[in-house]
Design an enzyme around this catalytic site. Structure first.
Site, PDB file in Angstrom:
ATOM      1  N   SER A  38      44.018  33.342  40.164  1.00 47.16           N
ATOM      2  CA  SER A  38      44.840  32.162  40.907  1.00 47.16           C
ATOM      3  C   SER A  38      44.979  31.374  39.803  1.00 47.16           C
ATOM      4  O   SER A  38      45.250  31.526  38.650  1.00 47.16           O
ATOM      5  CB  SER A  38      43.880  31.714  41.962  1.00 47.16           C
ATOM      6  OG  SER A  38      44.730  30.946  42.856  1.00 47.16           O
ATOM      7  N   ASP A  48      47.565  36.679  45.394  1.00 46.58           N
ATOM      8  CA  ASP A  48      46.318  35.865  45.099  1.00 46.58           C
ATOM      9  C   ASP A  48      45.245  36.676  45.365  1.00 46.58           C
ATOM     10  O   ASP A  48      45.013  36.722  46.650  1.00 46.58           O
ATOM     11  CB  ASP A  48      46.442  34.348  45.871  1.00 46.58           C
ATOM     12  CG  ASP A  48      45.406  33.592  44.826  1.00 46.58           C
ATOM     13  OD1 ASP A  48      44.329  33.901  44.559  1.00 46.58           O
ATOM     14  OD2 ASP A  48      45.804  32.410  44.873  1.00 46.58           O
TER      15      ASP A  48
END
Length: 581
Positions: free
Chosen positions: A101, A436
């Site tokens: 991320s 993600d």
């Protein structure tokens, strides 16, 4: 270290590699041959770094650094951690750097550095500060990128996220491809990078599917890592990742995505859907009302192309209203008015009338289907191809389509109809949808643990708001997958949750030693009250308007976690070096 298994659950007719012409896909246990060379060469540098500290050993331990997600906070903190590790000489002892991320925003920038740039990451830190202070988001640059992306048939909201949100937050676009880092990594001059994502369709559900969800990108290969001791990983060359495959063969090669796209893929979706929709709406308006865009439409031919543009923009307003539970009727009536009198949109106008009549009689899912059909009926291919801004029209239309289906991270499935593996849930779909990895575990533990990379020690720098979630979630993951992981005292972690210490060491009879560093703690903050204030200042979904002082303070907090624990880190690496000799 764990021996490789003798038998595989997957049927592997061959072990394809760089030189194998039979297949462009590699099915193998552990790491690839290319990565083995990189790790071996990196090991030589690690040995030299250890010798400088008087640690003489014949074999260097595998040290992995994990940097977690956490939005722009993670980007800044990641830079601080790596700068300090470099300054103290510890980064030279690191074999792997794996990010999730927000930390991948920092990693992507760093891996564009030359070898000399890695010698002094202070320069990269200064450049990050400059960008956040002085950098700008250029609408025409973002729009040009989106129009090019829209020419691909795997366009998704991740493309929009890349050129709007991530570019806007970082003030940076990176044209470098991950495969271009191969020489650096092969020579061992930099830690071997691992960018983590997960497959959306596998992230939730049965336990055996959860471990399949982890998808990695390295300079050499991209794909699903080794799963357990009886299942090899399945990979495609990073150069070909995103190209079209069928039955293990390359059918149509597409250009490799750049690091700007990769970091966007690894960091989507950071916010909840409502917040994301508001952000998309704001950026869409910026992009579609830019003066250069409007000027280009003054020369658009034929006139119906302009009408199509207006219709697609009105459709966007309709879809956003629909997705946010607003009143769709005014937008439908506006669409009907815009279409009326234009022979190109007679069928679409009639369908809008049908939707207006059915709107109150249908549920949300049925309305979604109706709007998807409406999109198809308004897409007049001849008008698009004749337009001088056909790519722009494609961008508008594809963004609408992706919004309705909430489609992110589309990538052609390189395992489609690949018969050499038995995991049919990975071979029957044409497209993957990657996103993600923080939605699974906010740190890339699964990609550095046995049986993938057999790390001896993991330095986990955690920028998550929950200081221990990555540790507890990883322990659960490892239990479900029968992977060695040190025991975790959950009662102690619960007791320390509001005011953690700056370093926790977890070790057991099997598995790696884990050193865990919560970002805000008693050492760099002093009290639970200050820790709470820091989290409020650097909240996950705050992406802009950081003052210079706030950036400098966050860098210093993250550096202090390294500096204060230098001796503990070196002592543990020294201990493991003697154990591996």
């Amino acid at each position: 270290m764990t021996d490789k298994p003798k038998h595989a659950a997957f049927s592997t007719m061959s072990q394809p590699g760089k030189q194998d012409e039979r297949s462009n896909i590699s099915v193998h246990f552990g790491i690839s041959e290319e990565e083995k060379v990189a790790v071996q060469n990196r090991g030589k540098k690690v040995l030299m770094a250890l010798q400088k500290l008087g640690i003489n050993t014949k074999k260097s331990p595998i040290v992995s650094v994990l940097v977690s997600g956490g939005g722009l906070r993670a980007t800044i903190a990641c830079q601080g951690v790596l700068t300090e590790l470099s300054h103290l000489g510890i980064l030279d002892m690191v074999t792997y750097l794996a990010g999730v991320s927000g930390s991948t925003w920092c990693m992507a920038s760093l891996y564009t550095q030359s070898d000399d740039g890695w010698e002094d990451l202070q320069k990269a830190e200064v450049e990050l500060q400059r960008r956040l202070r002085e950098g700008s988001w250029k609408t025409f640059v973002a729009l040009d990128g989106l129009c090019k992306a829209a020419e691909r048939d795997d366009y998704s909201l991740t493309d929009f996220w890349s050129y709007s949100f991530v570019y806007f937050f970082t003030k940076e676009l990176i044209n470098t491809r991950l495969s271009q880092v191969r020489l650096q990594s092969e020579m061992g001059t930099v830690p071997y990078p691992i960018f983590a994502a997960i497959e959306e369709n596998l992230k939730i559900g049965e336990k055996e599917k959860t471990q399949h969800a982890w998808f990695e990108f390295t300079p050499d290969w991209a794909g699903y890592s080794t799963l357990g001791y009886s299942e090899p990983g399945t990979y495609v060359s990073t150069t070909y990742c995103g190209s079209k495959f069928e039955g293990g063969k390359l059918i149509q090669q597409e250009p490799e995505r750049d690091l700007s796209y990769l970091r966007a893929l690894c960091s989507s979706v950071l916010a909840d859907k409502d917040a994301m929709l508001q952000g998309i709406m704001d950026f869409f308006k910026k992009l579609t009302h830019h003066s250069r865009t409007q000027a280009s439409f003054l020369i658009t031919e034929p006139d119906a192309g302009v009408t199509l543009k207006d219709i697609i923009e009105e459709l966007f307003n309709l879809i956003i209203t629909f997705l946010t539970d607003g009143d769709c009727l005014p937008h439908l009536e506006s669409l009907q008015f815009t279409m009326s009198g234009d022979e190109n949109f007679v069928e679409a106008a009639a369908f809008v009338a049908e939707i207006i009549e059915q709107l109150s009689k249908t549920n949300k899912d049925e309305q979604n289907q109706l709007f998807q059909v409406l999109l198809l009926k308004t897409w007049i291919k001849d008008l698009v191809e004749k337009s001088r801004v056909s790519s722009y029209l494609k961008f508008l239309w594809k963004t609408n389509q992706c919004l309705l289906t909430w489609t992110w991270g589309t990538m052609k499935n390189f395992m489609y109809k690949y018969g050499d593996i038995e995991a049919k849930h990975l071979t029957h779909v044409k497209n993957l949808h990657l996103m993600d990895a923080g939605l699974a575990i906010n740190s890339a533990y699964p990609l550095v643990l046995p049986p993938v990379r057999n790390s001896d020690i993991i330095l986990s720098f955690d920028f998550s708001e929950d200081p221990f979630m990555t540790i507890t979630e990883t322990e659960k993951y490892c239990k479900s997958c029968n992977i060695p992981f040190p025991p975790v005292d959950k009662d102690r972690l619960k007791q320390d949750a509001d005011a953690p210490w700056d370093c926790y060491v977890f070790e057991g009879e099997k598995g790696p030693v884990v050193m865990h560093f919560p970002l805000f703690n008693r050492v760099n903050c002093g009290s639970a009250e200050v820790i709470e204030k820091k989290w409020q200042t650097y909240e996950t979904f705050r992406f802009r308007d950081y003052s210079d002082d706030e950036v400098i303070q966050l860098l210093e907090d993250s550096k202090l976690n390294v500096r204060e624990n230098k001796d503990r880190i070196l002592a543990k690496i020294s201990e493991l070096s003697k154990a591996t000799s």
